[in-house]
Design a protein around this motif. Structure first.
Motif, PDB file in Angstrom:
ATOM      1  N   LEU A   1       0.860  -1.179   0.000  1.00 27.41           N
ATOM      2  CA  LEU A   1       0.000   0.000   0.000  1.00 27.41           C
ATOM      3  C   LEU A   1       0.899   1.233   0.000  1.00 27.41           C
ATOM      4  N   THR A   2       0.722   2.089  -0.995  1.00 32.50           N
ATOM      5  CA  THR A   2       1.588   3.248  -1.175  1.00 32.50           C
ATOM      6  C   THR A   2       0.750   4.516  -1.187  1.00 32.50           C
ATOM      7  N   VAL A   3       1.252   5.563  -0.543  1.00 30.32           N
ATOM      8  CA  VAL A   3       0.605   6.870  -0.578  1.00 30.32           C
ATOM      9  C   VAL A   3       1.476   7.799  -1.405  1.00 30.32           C
TER      10      VAL A   3
ATOM     11  N   VAL B   1      -3.861   6.940  -2.905  1.00 29.05           N
ATOM     12  CA  VAL B   1      -3.571   5.695  -2.201  1.00 29.05           C
ATOM     13  C   VAL B   1      -3.582   4.572  -3.235  1.00 29.05           C
ATOM     14  N   LEU B   2      -2.439   3.910  -3.387  1.00 29.40           N
ATOM     15  CA  LEU B   2      -2.294   2.883  -4.414  1.00 29.40           C
ATOM     16  C   LEU B   2      -2.044   1.526  -3.773  1.00 29.40           C
ATOM     17  N   LEU B   3      -2.709   0.507  -4.309  1.00 34.49           N
ATOM     18  CA  LEU B   3      -2.520  -0.864  -3.865  1.00 34.49           C
ATOM     19  C   LEU B   3      -1.800  -1.610  -4.972  1.00 34.49           C
ATOM     20  N   ASN B   4      -0.529  -1.972  -4.688  1.00 31.52           N
ATOM     21  CA  ASN B   4       0.319  -2.592  -5.708  1.00 31.52           C
ATOM     22  C   ASN B   4       0.335  -1.778  -7.005  1.00 31.52           C
ATOM     23  N   GLY B   5       0.409  -0.453  -6.850  1.00 34.97           N
ATOM     24  CA  GLY B   5       0.497   0.426  -7.995  1.00 34.97           C
ATOM     25  C   GLY B   5      -0.827   0.805  -8.617  1.00 34.97           C
TER      26      GLY B   5
ATOM     27  N   ALA C   1      -7.898   4.847  -3.758  1.00 38.58           N
ATOM     28  CA  ALA C   1      -8.533   5.820  -2.867  1.00 38.58           C
ATOM     29  C   ALA C   1      -7.761   7.138  -2.896  1.00 38.58           C
ATOM     30  N   HIS C   2      -8.386   8.175  -2.308  1.00 38.02           N
ATOM     31  CA  HIS C   2      -7.740   9.463  -2.091  1.00 38.02           C
ATOM     32  C   HIS C   2      -7.751   9.755  -0.596  1.00 38.02           C
TER      33      HIS C   2
ATOM     34  N   LYS D   1     -11.791   9.432   0.247  1.00 36.23           N
ATOM     35  CA  LYS D   1     -12.656   8.892  -0.800  1.00 36.23           C
ATOM     36  C   LYS D   1     -12.159   7.514  -1.219  1.00 36.23           C
ATOM     37  N   ILE D   2     -13.051   6.534  -1.253  1.00 37.44           N
ATOM     38  CA  ILE D   2     -12.752   5.199  -1.753  1.00 37.44           C
ATOM     39  C   ILE D   2     -13.273   5.099  -3.178  1.00 37.44           C
ATOM     40  N   LEU D   3     -12.402   4.757  -4.091  1.00 37.42           N
ATOM     41  CA  LEU D   3     -12.836   4.602  -5.471  1.00 37.42           C
ATOM     42  C   LEU D   3     -13.590   3.300  -5.641  1.00 37.42           C
TER      43      LEU D   3
END
Length: 243
Positions: free
Chosen positions: A174-176, A209-213, A217-218, A234-236
């Motif tokens: 999980l990357t921000v 907010v990136l999950l494995n790239g 979410a924001h 915000k959840i996409l």
């Protein structure tokens, strides 16, 4: 994720060879080779190439696959002042291309690319090998081994929870991200302590907010017990990402 990529992986009428071709085309569109490359099915018997130093990655999802790229002419950028330690590893250079290829398989997780001997993968009868043809001849090879076709998936097509249920215990990064920029390699090599890199996002803008790239979410950056954290704003919609 594009409609094309999703439909490729979810259409039960498409066989593994067609999936592999779609992945090869996506990969060649992102490869940093300068010249345009065209994937052509390798049909001349036993594979001959520098497979001992292939860049490989594994994708797990609605369709699972092993991927490997051999590009003998990709430059190895080395910092000679640091005992020839790599500045930009070849697996990092090719990671975006492998991600583009895996996007054609639909929902799932691609692990980090690594350099290893892929001779067994290229020799496997279930592996589809493509020659990457350029203006000056064969620039490299791409191997795809589909380990589970979309036709074997259980449940209705488009069921997001059903697709990801089988990988619910897989750990993911999980990357921000607060911003990004593009820089020539010469500018990266010239960076020194104190240098300022301007990003493409203004102060106060939400972080990604990136999950494995993959963007999921924001949020906004906060501090919790002297550690950085992110508050999700915000959840996409993941189901929309599959459309």
């Amino acid at each position: 994720m594009s409609n094309t990529a999703t439909s490729t992986a979810t259409d039960s009428r498409i066989d593994p060879a067609t999936l592999a071709l779609a992945a090869a085309r996506a990969l060649t569109g992102v490869l940093p080779t300068g010249a345009s490359l065209t994937p052509r099915l390798h049909t001349t018997g036993g594979f001959v190439g520098a497979t001992s130093q292939a860049v490989v990655a594994t994708f797990v999802g609605a369709v699972s696959a092993d991927l490997a790229v051999v590009l003998p002419d990709v430059p190895q950028l080395v910092d000679e002042a640091a005992e020839a330690s790599p500045v930009v590893a070849v697996q990092d250079v090719l990671q975006p291309a492998l991600e583009a290829a895996s996007d054609t398989f639909g929902a799932g997780v691609l692990d980090d690319a690594r350099v290893e001997d892929a001779s067994d993968l290229f020799a496997d009868r279930e592996t589809v090998v493509f020659e990457l043809a350029g203006p000056s001849g064969i620039a490299g090879w791409f191997a795809v081994r589909i380990r589970q076709s979309a036709a074997d998936a259980r449940g209705p097509i488009g069921s997001y929870a059903g697709k990801l249920g089988r990988i619910s215990n897989v750990e993911m990064a999980l990357t921000v991200e607060i911003g990004r920029t593009r820089m020539p390699v010469r500018e990266v090599l010239a960076l020194e302590p104190g240098a300022v890199i301007e990003l493409d996002r203004s102060a106060g803008s939400p972080a990604d907010v990136l999950l494995n790239g993959r963007l999921i979410a924001h949020g906004e950056i906060v501090v919790v017990d002297q550690d950085y954290a992110v508050r999700i704003t915000k959840i996409l919609d993941a189901a929309e990402d599959l459309d």
